[in-house]
Design an enzyme around this catalytic site. Structure first.
Site, PDB file in Angstrom:
ATOM      1  CB  SER A  29      -0.977  -0.020   1.236  1.00 14.81           C
ATOM      2  OG  SER A  29      -1.616   1.151   1.236  1.00 14.81           O
ATOM      3  N   GLY A  30       0.701   2.168  -0.949  1.00 16.55           N
ATOM      4  CA  GLY A  30       1.249   3.532  -0.936  1.00 16.55           C
ATOM      5  C   GLY A  30       2.488   3.358  -1.806  1.00 16.55           C
TER       6      GLY A  30
ATOM      7  N   GLY B 244       2.741   2.895  -4.875  1.00 15.17           N
ATOM      8  CA  GLY B 244       2.564   3.693  -6.203  1.00 15.17           C
ATOM      9  C   GLY B 244       1.769   3.072  -7.297  1.00 15.17           C
TER      10      GLY B 244
ATOM     11  CB  THR C 217      -3.425   4.006  -7.389  1.00 16.21           C
ATOM     12  OG1 THR C 217      -4.353   2.829  -6.806  1.00 16.21           O
ATOM     13  CG2 THR C 217      -4.668   4.689  -7.894  1.00 16.21           C
TER      14      THR C 217
ATOM     15  CB  SER D  50      -1.870  -9.308  -5.701  1.00 22.05           C
ATOM     16  OG  SER D  50      -1.318  -8.285  -6.330  1.00 22.05           O
TER      17      SER D  50
HETATM   18  P1  ADP Z   1      -0.935   2.428  -4.093  1.00 20.72           P
HETATM   19  O1  ADP Z   1      -1.706   2.239  -5.157  1.00 20.72           O
HETATM   20  O2  ADP Z   1       0.380   1.555  -4.401  1.00 20.72           O
HETATM   21  O3  ADP Z   1      -1.544   2.077  -2.657  1.00 20.72           O
HETATM   22  P2  ADP Z   1      -0.690   5.158  -4.521  1.00 20.72           P
HETATM   23  O4  ADP Z   1      -0.513   5.538  -5.719  1.00 20.72           O
HETATM   24  O5  ADP Z   1      -2.213   5.442  -3.899  1.00 20.72           O
HETATM   25  O6  ADP Z   1      -0.071   3.746  -3.878  1.00 20.72           O
HETATM   26  O7  ADP Z   1       0.185   6.238  -3.732  1.00 20.72           O
HETATM   27  C1  ADP Z   1       1.701   6.605  -3.839  1.00 20.72           C
HETATM   28  C2  ADP Z   1       2.161   7.673  -3.431  1.00 20.72           C
HETATM   29  O8  ADP Z   1       3.724   7.767  -3.387  1.00 20.72           O
HETATM   30  C3  ADP Z   1       1.314   8.857  -4.212  1.00 20.72           C
HETATM   31  O9  ADP Z   1       1.188  10.033  -3.194  1.00 20.72           O
HETATM   32  C4  ADP Z   1       2.320   9.298  -5.024  1.00 20.72           C
HETATM   33  O10 ADP Z   1       2.420  10.746  -5.323  1.00 20.72           O
HETATM   34  C5  ADP Z   1       3.645   9.088  -4.500  1.00 20.72           C
HETATM   35  N1  ADP Z   1       4.844   8.963  -5.604  1.00 20.72           N
HETATM   36  C6  ADP Z   1       6.114   9.495  -5.546  1.00 20.72           C
HETATM   37  N2  ADP Z   1       6.947   9.262  -6.284  1.00 20.72           N
HETATM   38  C7  ADP Z   1       6.130   8.163  -6.939  1.00 20.72           C
HETATM   39  C8  ADP Z   1       6.419   7.518  -8.224  1.00 20.72           C
HETATM   40  N3  ADP Z   1       7.681   7.431  -8.821  1.00 20.72           N
HETATM   41  N4  ADP Z   1       5.568   6.537  -8.611  1.00 20.72           N
HETATM   42  C9  ADP Z   1       4.161   6.349  -8.167  1.00 20.72           C
HETATM   43  N5  ADP Z   1       3.883   7.018  -6.814  1.00 20.72           N
HETATM   44  C10 ADP Z   1       4.942   7.891  -6.391  1.00 20.72           C
END
Ligand code: ADP
Length: 184
Positions: free
Chosen positions: A15-16, A18, A20, A87
């Site tokens: 989670s977090g 990236g 999404t 997953s």
């Molecule tokens: P997930 O879907 O894996 O839970 P999210 O996409 O919701 O994660 O969150 C990822 C966070 O990380 C966002 O706040 C995004 O702006 C930040 N972030 C920083 N660098 C990147 C990167 N290179 N790729 C994706 N997200 C990034």
């Protein structure tokens, strides 16, 4: 007209990490190039198709099973599927690979500390405080892919760089035509 090839980009990671963010940016770019895509996301699917499920191993597997069924129908009919789901289990991801057309495993990686620091949804704070059971990476396992097709290191690269990596892979494997115009 050349018939579009279906494919299943499977974004897995904490989670977090990236998933999404990259999938959304990629969706925009692919649509701008005229590629038919459909994005399936853990958070939205859990509000509809699988809203009856929780986060036990059994429920996580059911969640992925249902989503896999959708991804299977779409990908075999020429749609590019962008699926973002934690997953956490290798065996489950292997099942998805066997069911879907042109499965591509994308490991969206960032160290746990980075994901916890980002804490996009405020969930890590709760998980570390012991308020959430079965939180992947904290109180539940995450089995990293052993040989992902693509690995994105989101703590070291920009979203644009991550998107470019996936686009390059899709072009190299002729899932999408090589784009000659300006990047959107
Ligand atoms: P997930 O879907 O894996 O839970 P999210 O996409 O919701 O994660 O969150 C990822 C966070 O990380 C966002 O706040 C995004 O702006 C930040 N972030 C920083 N660098 C990147 C990167 N290179 N790729 C994706 N997200 C990034």
């Amino acid at each position: 007209m050349i018939e579009q090839k279906g494919f299943t980009l499977w974004f897995t990671g904490l989670s977090g990490a990236g998933k999404t963010t990259v999938a959304k940016a990629l969706e925009n770019e692919l649509r701008a190039r005229g590629v038919k895509v459909e994005r399936l996301d853990g958070d939205t699917v859990r509000e509809s198709l699988t809203r009856d499920l929780g986060f036990s191993k059994e429920d996580r597997d059911k969640n992925i099973e249902r989503v896999t069924f959708v991804a299977k129908l779409l990908s075999r009919n020429g749609v590019g599927v962008l699926a973002s789901f934690i997953s956490p289990y290798r065996e489950t991801r292997a099942m998805v690979a066997g069911e879907t057309t042109n499965f591509i495993e994308v490991f969206v990686h960032a160290p746990l500390e980075v994901c916890a620091e980002r804490d996009v949804k405020g969930m890590y704070a709760k998980a570390f405080a012991g308020e959430i059971d079965n939180f992947t990476g904290v109180s539940d396992p995450y089995e990293e892919p052993l040989s992902p097709d693509i690995q994105l290191n989101t703590h070291e690269e920009t979203v644009e760089q991550s998107v470019a990596k996936v686009l390059a892979y899709l072009e190299e494997h002729t899932y999408i035509p090589v784009f000659e115009g300006q990047q959107a």
